[in-house]
Design a protein around this motif. Structure first.
Motif, mmCIF file in Angstrom:
data_model
loop_
_atom_site.group_PDB
_atom_site.id
_atom_site.type_symbol
_atom_site.label_atom_id
_atom_site.label_comp_id
_atom_site.label_asym_id
_atom_site.label_seq_id
_atom_site.Cartn_x
_atom_site.Cartn_y
_atom_site.Cartn_z
ATOM 1 N N ARG A 1 -9.227 11.359 3.999
ATOM 2 C CA ARG A 1 -7.862 11.343 3.452
ATOM 3 C C ARG A 1 -7.518 12.750 2.991
ATOM 4 O O ARG A 1 -8.375 13.495 2.510
ATOM 5 C CB ARG A 1 -7.784 10.404 2.257
ATOM 6 C CG ARG A 1 -8.179 8.952 2.582
ATOM 7 C CD ARG A 1 -7.919 8.025 1.372
ATOM 8 N NE ARG A 1 -8.597 8.498 0.186
ATOM 9 C CZ ARG A 1 -8.013 8.675 -1.007
ATOM 10 N NH1 ARG A 1 -6.712 8.444 -1.132
ATOM 11 N NH2 ARG A 1 -8.727 9.076 -2.050
ATOM 12 N N GLY B 1 -1.523 11.905 1.885
ATOM 13 C CA GLY B 1 -1.569 10.464 2.133
ATOM 14 C C GLY B 1 -2.009 10.087 3.516
ATOM 15 O O GLY B 1 -2.113 8.899 3.833
ATOM 16 N N SER C 1 -4.644 9.496 6.473
ATOM 17 C CA SER C 1 -6.041 9.064 6.475
ATOM 18 C C SER C 1 -6.502 8.842 7.903
ATOM 19 O O SER C 1 -5.702 8.601 8.801
ATOM 20 C CB SER C 1 -6.227 7.794 5.656
ATOM 21 O OG SER C 1 -5.509 6.714 6.254
ATOM 22 N N LYS D 1 -9.735 -0.826 0.958
ATOM 23 C CA LYS D 1 -8.708 -0.937 -0.068
ATOM 24 C C LYS D 1 -8.229 0.427 -0.507
ATOM 25 O O LYS D 1 -8.926 1.423 -0.344
ATOM 26 C CB LYS D 1 -9.249 -1.718 -1.255
ATOM 27 C CG LYS D 1 -9.705 -3.150 -0.888
ATOM 28 C CD LYS D 1 -10.317 -3.851 -2.084
ATOM 29 C CE LYS D 1 -10.800 -5.248 -1.701
ATOM 30 N NZ LYS D 1 -11.420 -5.944 -2.850
ATOM 31 N N THR D 2 -7.069 0.463 -1.109
ATOM 32 C CA THR D 2 -6.477 1.726 -1.542
ATOM 33 C C THR D 2 -7.247 2.258 -2.752
ATOM 34 O O THR D 2 -7.371 1.557 -3.762
ATOM 35 C CB THR D 2 -5.009 1.554 -1.920
ATOM 36 O OG1 THR D 2 -4.316 1.003 -0.788
ATOM 37 C CG2 THR D 2 -4.394 2.878 -2.316
#
Length: 478
Positions: free
Chosen positions: A89, A93, A95, A107-108
């Motif tokens: 990443r 933002g 990735s 997951k974030t």
């Protein structure tokens, strides 16, 4: 002055081994610490090595998106770890992910993870989800965060896996430099805590094992020392074994053996000289006796015959002493009653000529048996009788007695032997009166013969005046 105790080699070795091991351990740790300080290494575990392999492969394409080029380093790493997965990443933002990424890592990430420079993500021991490594690295695409692992599940581990981690953080000054004044005492305490148990364990191990090892190593030396302690005049030709003696002590044992050999050779030469001299004396003494007997019977000729008899007896005693140096292997059963009767009969003319009456008192039973050398026992009794004739005062009765306990006694009615002198007279050439006729060898010879047969000779206090000498030998069961 108090005598200083000799040092124990065993405990000297124990102490020195403990000190040596402690010193070597301290030096080894110090050298390792110095080498690490100079080289300043950076060890990579598998997950960290994955970050290093990806670092040079991350780039941007023409549209500005993140891409991973298949570099030679990354290709080789994939061959080693086929389950490699990663998430990359950037700060915008964007990735990029590849491989079988576990669901938990899709997951974030939160704000905390965004601010961490590097970290290891782990789960409980019984959780099958794999740990991963997070690190912010500078790449051709700029600063990116890499989350990666070499496996998608803990079930992919082959065999046994050992994880070792250590973190050392030294106190810093406000300017960012290390504050060694605060760090060194704590570092010294940590090193002491690490070294002390090792030194204690090594010391206890050395203390327990070294004495046993030393005793086992020196067992041959102990046996050799015990054999050396048993060497006497009768075993002077014995050589100490060197097969089981430590190599460092072997030269001393060999030198001792050489000394024993030289002493035995010199002693044998001395004995041969005495034996030859005694034999050579017998011939001229016999000639003198023959010529003296042809002289006219006068007081001077009588004294001359007595002196010749003394010389003959002395030569015989010297031969008897040399006879004791030969091993008495040929032993047989001897009847003391018969032996005593025979010796008394042989000495009866000499005793009567000297002015004595001679009596023989046998044991109540007809025979008293012992095992020994008959000629040696006969010579011992003959010497006791000869001493009684020489020192009994020239009057009274000389009695030869044999009892059932293996005792053979010779008693006279002369002046006797004072109690204070009863041990001294057994010394060779010791005489109560310097001008006495004897040579001082008879009692010594008798005692030596008795001791060779496991017996003894001692002087008793009789019921009447005079000397009372008892020779006792172990009897055989009837």
């Amino acid at each position: 002055m108090r005598q200083r105790r000799t040092r124990s080699l065993q405990w000297v070795l124990v102490r020195r081994l403990i000190l040596l091991q402690a010193a070597m351990l301290a030096i080894f740790i110090a050298l390792c610490a110095a080498a690490l300080w100079i080289s300043n290494p950076h060890w990579l575990v598998d997950n960290e090595a994955a970050v290093a392999a990806l670092k040079n492969a991350v780039e941007r394409n023409d549209e500005g998106g993140l891409v991973v080029r298949e570099t030679a380093e990354l290709r080789q790493f994939r061959e080693r770890f086929p389950h490699l997965w990663y998430i990359i990443r950037d700060g915008k933002g964007q990735s990029l992910r590849a491989g079988a990424v576990p669901d938990v890592y899709t997951k974030t990430p939160g704000d905390l993870l965004d601010g961490v420079d590097r970290a290891t993500l782990e789960f409980a021991k019984d959780d099958s989800r794999p740990e991963a490594y997070v690190e912010n690295v500078a790449t051709k695409a700029g600063l990116v965060q890499v989350i990666t692992s070499t496996r998608s599940s803990r079930g992919e581990t082959d065999g046994l896996e050992i994880n070792i981690s250590a973190t050392i953080d030294v106190a810093h000054n406000p300017d960012g430099s290390r504050n060694w004044e605060r760090a060194l005492p704590a570092l010294a305490l940590i090193i002491a805590m690490l070294l002390l148990p090792i030194i204690v364990v090594m010391g206890i191990t050395t203390l327990v094992t070294t004495p046993a090892v030393v005793r086992r190593s020196f067992a041959g030396l102990v046996d050799t020392a015990e054999q050396a302690a048993r060497i006497d005049i009768n075993t002077r030709g014995l050589q100490l074994p060197v097969q089981r003696v430590p190599q460092e002590i072997a030269p001393l044992v060999r030198a001792f053996n050489q000394t024993l050999a030289r002493l035995a050779h010199g002693y044998d030469q001395h004995n041969r000289f005495l034996t030859d001299a005694a034999h050579e004396l017998r011939t001229p003494i016999a000639i003198l006796r023959t010529r003296a007997e042809l002289l006219t019977k006068e007081p001077q000729s009588e004294r001359l015959l007595q002196d010749i008899e003394r010389l003959s007896h002395l030569a015989q005693q010297l031969l008897d002493h040399q006879m004791l140096e030969r091993p008495a292997d040929e032993r047989q059963i001897v009847d003391l009653v018969e032996l005593g009767r025979r010796v008394a009969a042989d000495f009866a003319p000499l005793a009567i000529e000297a002015g004595y009456d001679l009596a023989f008192e046998p044991a109540p039973q007809e025979k008293v048996h012992v095992r020994g050398n008959g000629s040696q026992i006969e010579r011992a009794l003959a010497n006791l009788l000869r001493d009684a004739i020489d020192h009994g005062g020239g009057a009274g009765t000389i009695t030869v007695a044999v009892d059932k306990n293996g005792g053979m006694e010779v008693r006279d009615e002369g002046p006797g032997i004072p109690p204070a002198e009863r041990e001294n007279v057994f010394q060779p050439f010791y005489r109560l009166q310097p001008q006495s006729r004897g040579a001082g060898l008879g009692l010594n010879l008798a005692r030596r013969i008795a001791e060779l047969h496991g017996g003894s000779v001692r002087i008793l206090s009789g019921a009447s005046a005079g000397a009372w000498v008892r020779m006792e030998l172990p009897t055989l069961p009837s």
